[in-house]
Design an enzyme around this catalytic site. Structure first.
Site, short mmCIF file in Angstrom:
data_model
loop_
_atom_site.label_atom_id
_atom_site.label_comp_id
_atom_site.label_asym_id
_atom_site.label_seq_id
_atom_site.Cartn_x
_atom_site.Cartn_y
_atom_site.Cartn_z
N GLU A 273 0.80 -1.23 0.00
CA GLU A 273 0.00 0.00 0.00
C GLU A 273 0.83 1.28 0.00
OE1 GLU A 273 -4.06 -1.39 2.14
OE2 GLU A 273 -2.42 -0.98 3.50
C1 TNX Z 1 -4.76 -4.07 4.17
S1 TNX Z 1 -3.17 -6.52 3.98
C2 TNX Z 1 -3.51 -3.90 4.74
C3 TNX Z 1 -3.41 -3.52 6.15
C4 TNX Z 1 -4.76 -3.33 6.78
C5 TNX Z 1 -5.70 -4.41 6.30
C6 TNX Z 1 -7.04 -4.38 6.95
C7 TNX Z 1 -2.08 -5.48 3.82
C8 TNX Z 1 -0.81 -5.95 3.32
N1 TNX Z 1 -2.34 -4.21 4.12
O1 TNX Z 1 -2.63 -2.35 6.28
O2 TNX Z 1 -4.61 -3.41 8.17
O3 TNX Z 1 -5.87 -4.26 4.92
O4 TNX Z 1 -7.80 -5.47 6.56
#
Ligand code: TNX
Length: 543
Positions: A359
Site C-alpha cells: 500500500e
Molecule cells: C490491508 S493486507 C492492509 C493492512 C490493513 C488491512 C485491513 C495489507 C498488506 N495491508 O494495512 O490493516 O488491509 O484489513
C-alpha cells in the site's frame, strides 16, 4: 481479562521412545468420518465415549478393531531417552493427568534391553527416517498407544492429535479436583503429515498493542491446530512495537500510542526473545515484520531526520493507509533500515525477515522497485530471507525471497514468477473481515468471511499459474484496527483460524465442508473449557 498463558499448549510436547517398531495395523482404510463412533466394546464401565472431532483432519486415518486404550491408574509412558522426546512425554503425562486424574510415570527405554510396551500403556518414540517432515504415526491397538515420529515436531503434532482424542473436560482447570476417571482412546491408525510447510497466522500488534501474554495465548491457539508460523506485524503508522537499541525513540515516541489514542506499548528485545522461545517450544517460527516504505508514520514521527523534509509528522491514531513513506532517495534511510534489520535478525532464529512493502501510494513504481531491491540486499546481508506483501513481486527478487499474496485482484503474471509464495487471499484468510453484516468487530473491504468461505477453497487454485513447488502454504492475517484485546482477537480468529489450519494441513481430497463443520462443532466444549472467546457461528453445529 487476564489469560491463562500456556494452558492451551501446556501439553504440546511429545517424547520419543526407542520402543519396538510399530506393528502393521490390522485395519481397514475408511473415508474420513465426520465423527467416528466409539468402539463397540470398552473394558471399563466408566469409560467415556470418545468422538474423533479432529481438526485438522489427518492425511490418513483408519479405524481399528479390538480394544483401544483405556488410560487408567496402571498406565505408563515409555519414551526414547532423548531430551526433546522426554519433554514431549512429560507433556503427554500432564495431558493424561488432566483428562483422567492419573499421572502416568514416564520411563525412558533402555535401548536393546527393554522396548516392551505393556497393555494399558503409551509410548513416544523418535525414529529418524520413519515419517515425512513434521509427520507422525499414531497407532492405538491391543490396549496400547504408540506415537512415533522422525523428528520432535512430528511428536508434537501427534500430541495435539492425542489431545483432541481425549475428553474435553481435561481442559478445565478444576478437573484435577474431580474423581479420577479412565479415558478411552479408540483403536485407530493415523499416518499424518502436513500438506504445506507454511501454516501461519499474523497478528497486527501495531494498530493495537498486544502484551507478551496475549501473544503467547495466540501462539497456543496456533499450536493447538498444528500451525507453525506466527508473523508479527511489529511496525505501522500507529505504532513501533520492538525495541531497537540504536534508535530508542522508535519505541519511546513511536510506541507510545495506538489506534484510538491508547497508550500503545512495545516489546523489549528480551520480551521478544521470550516470545520467540515460547513459540519455538511449540514448533512455531516467529516471522518479524517491519512494514516499509509505507506504513511508517510511527518511525517518521520518532525521528525528524528520517523525513525528506527534515520535519517529523505528528503521531497517528487513525486508520487510513497509504499516506506515509520513508525518504527512499536518501542514503541515511538505508543506514537506519540496516540497523533495524541487524538488531531484529540477531534475536530472530528463524530464517525470515518481512519488509512489508504494501500500500505505497507516495512513490513512483521505479522508486518503489528500487527500494524493495535495496532492502532485499540488506536483509540478505543480515542472513535472512526477505518476505514482502504481494506488491513486492513487481521488483526483481532473489531466488530466496518470498511473496505474500493478499490482494484478491493482484496480477497473476507477477505472482506466478515469485520465487516462493505464501497465500493469504484477503477474501478467504483475513481474520479481520466480518463474519456477516451483523458482526460488531472487523472490516469488510475484502468481503464478508463466514466460516465456510474461510474453509472452502484450495490454495493450489489461487494462483494456478504458479508452479506447485513455489507455494509454501497459507497464512491468516489478523489486522487490529477494530480489535483492542485478546477477547476481541479470539472472537475474530476462532473458529476461522481452525478452518485455515485445516486448509494448510489436510490433503485436498480429505477436505469436505459438511464433515468439517461437524468436527469443528465438536471443538466447542474444548474451546469453552479453555476459556476461548470463540464466535458461535450459526452455520456450525456446536456441541
Ligand atoms: C490491508 S493486507 C492492509 C493492512 C490493513 C488491512 C485491513 C495489507 C498488506 N495491508 O494495512 O490493516 O488491509 O484489513
Amino acid at each position: 481479562m487476564r489469560m491463562r498463558v500456556g494452558r492451551l499448549a501446556a501439553c504440546l510436547t511429545l517424547a520419543l521412545a526407542a520402543c519396538a517398531p510399530a506393528a502393521k495395523p490390522r485395519v481397514q482404510p475408511v473415508t474420513p468420518p465426520a465423527v467416528a463412533a466409539a468402539p463397540a466394546t470398552t473394558t471399563a464401565p466408566t469409560a467415556m465415549p470418545v468422538s474423533l472431532g479432529l481438526v485438522p483432519w489427518p492425511r490418513e486415518l483408519a479405524a481399528g478393531t479390538g480394544p483401544g486404550l483405556d488410560v487408567g491408574p496402571a498406565s505408563k509412558i515409555f519414551v526414547t531417552n532423548a531430551p526433546a522426546a522426554l519433554r514431549i512425554a512429560g507433556d503427554l503425562a500432564a495431558l493424561v493427568a488432566r483428562s483422567t486424574g492419573f499421572r502416568p510415570p514416564v520411563t525412558p527405554f533402555v535401548p536393546g534391553v527393554s522396548e516392551f510396551v505393556p497393555p494399558g500403556s503409551l509410548s513416544v518414540t523418535l525414529v529418524p527416517g520413519t515419517t515425512l517432515p513434521e509427520g507422525y504415526q499414531l497407532i492405538v491397538e491391543d490396549s496400547r498407544l504408540r506415537l512415533n515420529a522422525a523428528a520432535p515436531a512430528g511428536l508434537f503434532y501427534g500430541l495435539q492429535t492425542i489431545r483432541q482424542l481425549l475428553p474435553y473436560w481435561g481442559e478445565y482447570d478444576a478437573i484435577l479436583f474431580q474423581r479420577p476417571r479412565p479415558a478411552l482412546i479408540p483403536p485407530l491408525t493415523i499416518r499424518d503429515a502436513p500438506r504445506y510447510e507454511w501454516r501461519g497466522a499474523m497478528l497486527d500488534v501495531a494498530r493495537h498493542f498486544f502484551t507478551v501474554d496475549d501473544v503467547k495465548r495466540f501462539v497456543d491457539l496456533l499450536a493447538l491446530h498444528k500451525m507453525n508460523r506466527l508473523h508479527l506485524h511489529l511496525a505501522d503508522d500507529q505504532g513501533w512495537r520492538i525495541e531497537i537499541k540504536k534508535w530508542p525513540d522508535l519505541t519511546a515516541k513511536g510506541g507510545a500510542t495506538e489506534v484510538g489514542g491508547g497508550a500503545g506499548g512495545f516489546y523489549t528485545q528480551a520480551q521478544y526473545s521470550d516470545i520467540v522461545a515460547y513459540a519455538a517450544e511449540r514448533f512455531i517460527t516467529i516471522v518479524p515484520e517491519i512494514d516499509m516504505p509505507g506504513h511508517t508514520n510511527a518511525a517518521l514521527s520518532s525521528y525528524a531526520e528520517l523525513n525528506c523534509s527534515g520535519q517529523a509528522p505528528p503521531v497517528f491514531t487513525g486508520t487510513e493507509v497509504g499516506f506515509s513513506a520513508l525518504c527512499v532517495g536518501m542514503d541515511f534511510t538505508y543506514l537506519f533500515i540496516d540497523d533495524v534489520v541487524k538488531e531484529i535478525a540477531a534475536i530472530t532464529p528463524g530464517p525470515y525477515f518481512h519488509m512489508g512493502g504494501d500500500e505505497v501510494k507516495k512513490l513512483t513504481p521505479a522508486q518503489y522497485r528500487g527500494f524493495v531491491e535495496r532492502v532485499q540486499t540488506i536483509v540478505q546481508a543480515r542472513g535472512k530471507q526477505m518476505i514482502g506483501w504481494d506488491e513486492v513481486a513487481a521488483a526483481t527478487l532473489l531466488p530466496t525471497s518470498v511473496v505474500q499474496h493478499w490482494r484478491p485482484d493482484a496480477a497473476h503474471g507477477e505472482l506466478a514468477r515469485a520465487p516462493h509464495l505464501i497465500l493469504s487471499p484477503g477474501n478467504r484468510t483475513y481474520l479481520d473481515m466480518k463474519y456477516d453484516d451483523d458482526t460488531a468487530l472487523g472490516l469488510k473491504w475484502a468481503g464478508l468471511i463466514p466460516v465456510r468461505t474461510a474453509y472452502d477453497w484450495d490454495p493450489a487454485a489461487i494462483v494456478p499459474e504458479a508452479p506447485a513447488a513455489a507455494v509454501l502454504g497459507v497464512e491468516a492475517p489478523l489486522w487490529s484496527e477494530t480489535i483492542a484485546n485478546m477477547r476481541d482477537a479470539e472472537f475474530l480468529a476462532m473458529p476461522r483460524l481452525a478452518a485455515i489450519a485445516e486448509v494448510g494441513w489436510s490433503p485436498a481430497a480429505a477436505r469436505d465442508w459438511e464433515r468439517f463443520r461437524v468436527r469443528l462443532g465438536a471443538q466447542g466444549p474444548r474451546w469453552a473449557a479453555l476459556g476461548i472467546n470463540f464466535y458461535r457461528a450459526p452455520d456450525i453445529p456446536w456441541k
